[in-house]
Write a protein that holds these residues in place. Structure first.
Motif, mmCIF file in Angstrom:
data_model
loop_
_atom_site.group_PDB
_atom_site.id
_atom_site.type_symbol
_atom_site.label_atom_id
_atom_site.label_comp_id
_atom_site.label_asym_id
_atom_site.label_seq_id
_atom_site.Cartn_x
_atom_site.Cartn_y
_atom_site.Cartn_z
ATOM 1 N N ALA A 3 -0.244 11.114 62.206
ATOM 2 C CA ALA A 3 -0.887 12.045 61.291
ATOM 3 C C ALA A 3 -2.389 11.808 61.209
ATOM 4 C CB ALA A 3 -0.264 11.912 59.896
ATOM 5 N N ARG A 4 -2.863 10.647 61.645
ATOM 6 C CA ARG A 4 -4.291 10.353 61.649
ATOM 7 C C ARG A 4 -4.953 10.763 62.954
ATOM 8 N NH1 ARG A 4 -5.022 4.429 58.722
ATOM 9 N NH2 ARG A 4 -3.615 4.802 56.979
ATOM 10 N N ASN A 5 -4.224 11.455 63.802
ATOM 11 C CA ASN A 5 -4.748 11.882 65.113
ATOM 12 C C ASN A 5 -5.192 10.670 65.937
ATOM 13 O OD1 ASN A 5 -4.347 14.645 64.564
ATOM 14 N ND2 ASN A 5 -6.304 14.752 63.476
ATOM 15 N N GLU A 6 -4.332 9.647 65.957
ATOM 16 C CA GLU A 6 -4.620 8.428 66.712
ATOM 17 C C GLU A 6 -3.817 8.419 68.005
ATOM 18 O OE1 GLU A 6 -3.281 5.678 63.780
ATOM 19 O OE2 GLU A 6 -5.312 5.082 63.241
ATOM 20 N N THR A 7 -4.403 7.825 69.010
ATOM 21 C CA THR A 7 -3.653 7.543 70.224
ATOM 22 C C THR A 7 -2.851 6.266 70.016
ATOM 23 O OG1 THR A 7 -5.441 6.223 71.168
ATOM 24 C CG2 THR A 7 -5.483 8.598 71.599
ATOM 25 N N MET B 84 0.746 4.252 83.214
ATOM 26 C CA MET B 84 -0.495 4.834 82.676
ATOM 27 C C MET B 84 -0.331 5.029 81.171
ATOM 28 S SD MET B 84 -2.455 8.326 83.834
ATOM 29 C CE MET B 84 -3.994 8.800 83.100
ATOM 30 N N ALA B 85 -1.296 4.598 80.413
ATOM 31 C CA ALA B 85 -1.192 4.676 78.962
ATOM 32 C C ALA B 85 -1.340 6.102 78.490
ATOM 33 C CB ALA B 85 -2.244 3.789 78.294
ATOM 34 N N ASP B 86 -0.630 6.422 77.429
ATOM 35 C CA ASP B 86 -0.698 7.739 76.838
ATOM 36 C C ASP B 86 -1.812 7.748 75.814
ATOM 37 O OD1 ASP B 86 -0.252 10.247 76.011
ATOM 38 O OD2 ASP B 86 1.670 9.870 75.013
ATOM 39 N N HIS B 87 -2.777 8.669 75.975
ATOM 40 C CA HIS B 87 -3.933 8.726 75.101
ATOM 41 C C HIS B 87 -3.890 9.937 74.181
ATOM 42 C CE1 HIS B 87 -6.068 5.425 77.146
ATOM 43 N NE2 HIS B 87 -5.559 5.929 78.253
ATOM 44 N N ARG B 88 -2.755 10.614 74.095
ATOM 45 C CA ARG B 88 -2.661 11.771 73.239
ATOM 46 C C ARG B 88 -2.432 11.345 71.797
ATOM 47 N NH1 ARG B 88 2.125 14.816 76.102
ATOM 48 N NH2 ARG B 88 2.841 12.640 76.014
#
Length: 202
Positions: A9-13, A1-5
C-alpha cells in the motif's frame, strides 16, 4: 531477477520493503540491547562483591544461569548485524530480515528469563527465598503480559476492526408499499339513465 514493481500500500518494491523492515528491526534491537548491556554489566559485577562468597548453592545456580541467559540474549540481539555483514550486497536482504526477526523473537524470550532470574536472585539475597520466588514470578508474568499477551490483543482488535470496516453497509429496508383501497362504485339507480338521456341536447 528481482521484482521491482510496487507490491504494498506504500507503493514499495520488495527491496524497498525489505530495507524498511530491516531498519525498523535495528531500531527495536537498539532498545533491547541497552537493557541487555545494563543487565549483563550488573551480573558481572556481582561476582566481585564481598557478599558473593556467602551465597548458597541455589543462589549461585541462579546467578550462573541468569548470567548465561544474558550472554545468550546479547548474542541473539547482535546476530542480525553479523548476518547482515556476512551477506552484504549478495541480494539476500529479504532473507536477512526474515532470519533476523526470528532471532530477535527468540532473544526476547531469553531476555524475559534473564530478567526473571536476576530479580529472583536479588530479592532472594535481600529478603529471603519466598520473597525472591514471588518477585521472580511477578516479573515473569509482567513481561509475558506486556511482550506476548498485549501484542496479540492489539492484533486481534485490529483484525476485528478490519472485518467491521470490510463488511458492506446494509441498505435500508424499503418501506412497505401502500395498498390502494378500491372502493366499490355505487349502483346506478333504475331511472338515472333515462333522466340522463332526457337532459342531453337534441
Amino acid at each position: 531477477m528481482a521484482d521491482h514493481r510496487p507490491c504494498t500500500a506504500r507503493n514499495e518494491t520488495p527491496l524497498e520493503r525489505a530495507d524498511r523492515n530491516f531498519g525498523e528491526l535495528l531500531q527495536e534491537l537498539r532498545v533491547t540491547q541497552t537493557g541487555v548491556q545494563i543487565l549483563f554489566a550488573f551480573l558481572l559485577t556481582l561476582a566481585f562483591t564481598q557478599r558473593f562468597p556467602t551465597l548458597d548453592s541455589f543462589q549461585r545456580a541462579t546467578y550462573v544461569t541468569t548470567l548465561l541467559l544474558a550472554v545468550l540474549a546479547a548474542a541473539l540481539f547482535t546476530a542480525p548485524a553479523a548476518l547482515h555483514r556476512s551477506l552484504f550486497q549478495r541480494g539476500a536482504k529479504a532473507r536477512i530480515v526474515q532470519v533476523s526477526s526470528r532471532l530477535a523473537t527468540v532473544g526476547m524470550g531469553v531476555l524475559v528469563l534473564a530478567f526473571t532470574g536476576s530479580v529472583l536472585l536479588v530479592v532472594d539475597v535481600t529478603t529471603g527465598r519466598a520473597g525472591g520466588v514471588a518477585a521472580g514470578a511477578a516479573t515473569l508474568l509482567v513481561c509475558l503480559g506486556l511482550w506476548w499477551l498485549l501484542p496479540r490483543l492489539v492484533r486481534r482488535a485490529g483484525l476485528a476492526e478490519e472485518r467491521r470496516t470490510a463488511q458492506p453497509q446494509s441498505a435500508p429496508a424499503p418501506a412497505p408499499a401502500k395498498r390502494e383501497v378500491v372502493r366499490p362504485r355505487a349502483a346506478a339507480r333504475p331511472g338515472a339513465s333515462h333522466r340522463d338521456l332526457s337532459t342531453r341536447p337534441r
